[in-house]
Design a protein around this motif. Structure first.
Motif, PDB file in Angstrom:
ATOM      1  N   GLN A 181       0.834  -1.210   0.000  1.00 28.63           N
ATOM      2  CA  GLN A 181       0.000   0.000   0.000  1.00 28.63           C
ATOM      3  C   GLN A 181       0.866   1.257   0.000  1.00 28.63           C
ATOM      4  OE1 GLN A 181      -3.400   0.132  -0.323  1.00 28.63           O
ATOM      5  NE2 GLN A 181      -3.074   2.330  -0.557  1.00 28.63           N
ATOM      6  N   GLU A 182       1.896   1.275   0.823  1.00 29.81           N
ATOM      7  CA  GLU A 182       2.778   2.443   0.893  1.00 29.81           C
ATOM      8  C   GLU A 182       3.459   2.700  -0.455  1.00 29.81           C
ATOM      9  OE1 GLU A 182       4.673   2.887   5.235  1.00 29.81           O
ATOM     10  OE2 GLU A 182       4.952   0.882   4.372  1.00 29.81           O
ATOM     11  N   ILE A 183       3.952   1.642  -1.064  1.00 29.94           N
ATOM     12  CA  ILE A 183       4.630   1.788  -2.356  1.00 29.94           C
ATOM     13  C   ILE A 183       3.631   2.194  -3.431  1.00 29.94           C
ATOM     14  CG2 ILE A 183       5.903   0.582  -4.172  1.00 29.94           C
ATOM     15  CD1 ILE A 183       7.264  -1.015  -1.895  1.00 29.94           C
ATOM     16  N   ALA A 184       2.457   1.582  -3.423  1.00 34.32           N
ATOM     17  CA  ALA A 184       1.425   1.925  -4.408  1.00 34.32           C
ATOM     18  C   ALA A 184       1.060   3.401  -4.303  1.00 34.32           C
ATOM     19  CB  ALA A 184       0.193   1.049  -4.202  1.00 34.32           C
ATOM     20  N   GLU A 185       0.928   3.924  -3.095  1.00 29.21           N
ATOM     21  CA  GLU A 185       0.598   5.337  -2.902  1.00 29.21           C
ATOM     22  C   GLU A 185       1.672   6.247  -3.493  1.00 29.21           C
ATOM     23  OE1 GLU A 185      -0.205   5.837   1.274  1.00 29.21           O
ATOM     24  OE2 GLU A 185      -2.112   4.759   1.121  1.00 29.21           O
ATOM     25  N   GLU A 186       2.926   5.813  -3.434  1.00 29.92           N
ATOM     26  CA  GLU A 186       4.005   6.593  -4.033  1.00 29.92           C
ATOM     27  C   GLU A 186       3.815   6.731  -5.544  1.00 29.92           C
ATOM     28  OE1 GLU A 186       7.696   4.783  -2.949  1.00 29.92           O
ATOM     29  OE2 GLU A 186       7.377   5.117  -0.808  1.00 29.92           O
ATOM     30  N   PHE A 187       3.263   5.690  -6.173  1.00 30.66           N
ATOM     31  CA  PHE A 187       3.024   5.697  -7.613  1.00 30.66           C
ATOM     32  C   PHE A 187       1.656   6.280  -7.969  1.00 30.66           C
ATOM     33  CE2 PHE A 187       6.312   2.341  -7.529  1.00 30.66           C
ATOM     34  CZ  PHE A 187       7.123   2.766  -8.569  1.00 30.66           C
ATOM     35  N   GLY A 188       0.821   6.516  -6.960  1.00 27.56           N
ATOM     36  CA  GLY A 188      -0.518   7.040  -7.215  1.00 27.56           C
ATOM     37  C   GLY A 188      -1.471   5.991  -7.764  1.00 27.56           C
ATOM     38  N   ILE A 189      -1.237   4.733  -7.368  1.00 30.91           N
ATOM     39  CA  ILE A 189      -2.067   3.614  -7.815  1.00 30.91           C
ATOM     40  C   ILE A 189      -2.539   2.826  -6.600  1.00 30.91           C
ATOM     41  CG2 ILE A 189      -0.912   3.411 -10.065  1.00 30.91           C
ATOM     42  CD1 ILE A 189       0.693   1.047  -8.862  1.00 30.91           C
ATOM     43  N   SER A 190      -3.417   1.843  -6.831  1.00 33.29           N
ATOM     44  CA  SER A 190      -3.874   0.983  -5.744  1.00 33.29           C
ATOM     45  C   SER A 190      -2.860  -0.137  -5.507  1.00 33.29           C
ATOM     46  CB  SER A 190      -5.235   0.374  -6.076  1.00 33.29           C
ATOM     47  OG  SER A 190      -5.103  -0.586  -7.108  1.00 33.29           O
ATOM     48  N   ALA A 191      -2.947  -0.751  -4.336  1.00 37.36           N
ATOM     49  CA  ALA A 191      -2.082  -1.888  -4.019  1.00 37.36           C
ATOM     50  C   ALA A 191      -2.363  -3.049  -4.977  1.00 37.36           C
ATOM     51  CB  ALA A 191      -2.284  -2.313  -2.569  1.00 37.36           C
ATOM     52  N   LYS A 192      -3.615  -3.198  -5.381  1.00 36.59           N
ATOM     53  CA  LYS A 192      -3.973  -4.268  -6.314  1.00 36.59           C
ATOM     54  C   LYS A 192      -3.293  -4.051  -7.673  1.00 36.59           C
ATOM     55  CE  LYS A 192      -7.811  -7.039  -7.801  1.00 36.59           C
ATOM     56  NZ  LYS A 192      -9.070  -7.543  -7.340  1.00 36.59           N
ATOM     57  N   THR A 193      -3.274  -2.807  -8.129  1.00 36.75           N
ATOM     58  CA  THR A 193      -2.601  -2.501  -9.394  1.00 36.75           C
ATOM     59  C   THR A 193      -1.109  -2.768  -9.282  1.00 36.75           C
ATOM     60  OG1 THR A 193      -4.264  -0.869 -10.009  1.00 36.75           O
ATOM     61  CG2 THR A 193      -2.106  -0.678 -11.079  1.00 36.75           C
ATOM     62  N   LEU A 194      -0.507  -2.392  -8.174  1.00 39.83           N
ATOM     63  CA  LEU A 194       0.919  -2.672  -7.967  1.00 39.83           C
ATOM     64  C   LEU A 194       1.173  -4.171  -8.026  1.00 39.83           C
ATOM     65  CD1 LEU A 194       3.806  -1.729  -7.329  1.00 39.83           C
ATOM     66  CD2 LEU A 194       3.207  -1.939  -4.900  1.00 39.83           C
ATOM     67  N   SER A 195       0.322  -4.943  -7.383  1.00 35.60           N
ATOM     68  CA  SER A 195       0.482  -6.397  -7.407  1.00 35.60           C
ATOM     69  C   SER A 195       0.381  -6.938  -8.834  1.00 35.60           C
ATOM     70  CB  SER A 195      -0.561  -7.065  -6.515  1.00 35.60           C
ATOM     71  OG  SER A 195      -0.300  -6.749  -5.167  1.00 35.60           O
ATOM     72  N   ARG A 196      -0.526  -6.373  -9.616  1.00 31.08           N
ATOM     73  CA  ARG A 196      -0.646  -6.788 -11.026  1.00 31.08           C
ATOM     74  C   ARG A 196       0.624  -6.460 -11.803  1.00 31.08           C
ATOM     75  NH1 ARG A 196      -6.504  -4.346 -11.489  1.00 31.08           N
ATOM     76  NH2 ARG A 196      -7.689  -6.082 -10.671  1.00 31.08           N
ATOM     77  N   GLY A 245       3.932 -10.065   2.172  1.00 28.93           N
ATOM     78  CA  GLY A 245       4.240  -9.317   3.394  1.00 28.93           C
ATOM     79  C   GLY A 245       4.968  -8.028   3.076  1.00 28.93           C
ATOM     80  N   LEU A 246       5.648  -7.484   4.067  1.00 26.84           N
ATOM     81  CA  LEU A 246       6.374  -6.235   3.876  1.00 26.84           C
ATOM     82  C   LEU A 246       7.457  -6.414   2.815  1.00 26.84           C
ATOM     83  CD1 LEU A 246       6.819  -4.947   7.535  1.00 26.84           C
ATOM     84  CD2 LEU A 246       5.251  -4.076   5.788  1.00 26.84           C
ATOM     85  N   ILE A 247       7.684  -5.366   2.052  1.00 23.19           N
ATOM     86  CA  ILE A 247       8.666  -5.411   0.975  1.00 23.19           C
ATOM     87  C   ILE A 247       9.979  -4.840   1.489  1.00 23.19           C
ATOM     88  CG2 ILE A 247       9.203  -4.586  -1.342  1.00 23.19           C
ATOM     89  CD1 ILE A 247       6.160  -4.528  -1.853  1.00 23.19           C
ATOM     90  N   SER A 248      11.020  -5.661   1.436  1.00 20.00           N
ATOM     91  CA  SER A 248      12.325  -5.265   1.954  1.00 20.00           C
ATOM     92  C   SER A 248      12.931  -4.158   1.096  1.00 20.00           C
ATOM     93  CB  SER A 248      13.268  -6.473   1.940  1.00 20.00           C
ATOM     94  OG  SER A 248      13.612  -6.797   0.594  1.00 20.00           O
ATOM     95  N   PRO A 249      13.880  -3.420   1.664  1.00 19.25           N
ATOM     96  CA  PRO A 249      14.555  -2.382   0.874  1.00 19.25           C
ATOM     97  C   PRO A 249      15.151  -2.922  -0.428  1.00 19.25           C
ATOM     98  CG  PRO A 249      15.050  -2.078   3.184  1.00 19.25           C
ATOM     99  CD  PRO A 249      14.311  -3.390   3.061  1.00 19.25           C
ATOM    100  N   LYS A 250      15.714  -4.120  -0.388  1.00 16.25           N
ATOM    101  CA  LYS A 250      16.293  -4.732  -1.587  1.00 16.25           C
ATOM    102  C   LYS A 250      15.216  -4.942  -2.654  1.00 16.25           C
ATOM    103  CE  LYS A 250      18.400  -9.007  -3.128  1.00 16.25           C
ATOM    104  NZ  LYS A 250      18.611 -10.389  -2.743  1.00 16.25           N
TER     105      LYS A 250
END
Length: 56
Positions: free
Chosen positions: A9-24, A36-41
């Protein structure tokens, strides 16, 4: 470099998209990102593939 693990969700918000779209996007590009949480790597893999998002 990114300092802490983030949720999809945090990363998706950075892109201005939903978490579902990021997963796609991740699935479409066949990135091996664990659940789960996405590591820095793994965040760096996402940013390299999709461009650096605008942080808020």
């Amino acid at each position: 470099m990114t300092q802490k693990a983030k949720s999809r969700q945090e990363i998706a918000e950075e892109f201005g998209i939903s978490a579902k779209t990021l997963s796609r996007w991740i699935l479409k590009e066949k990135l091996q990102i664990p659940q789960g949480l996405i590591s820095p790597k793994d965040q760096e893999l996402i940013y390299e593939k999709f461009g650096k998002a605008i942080s808020k």
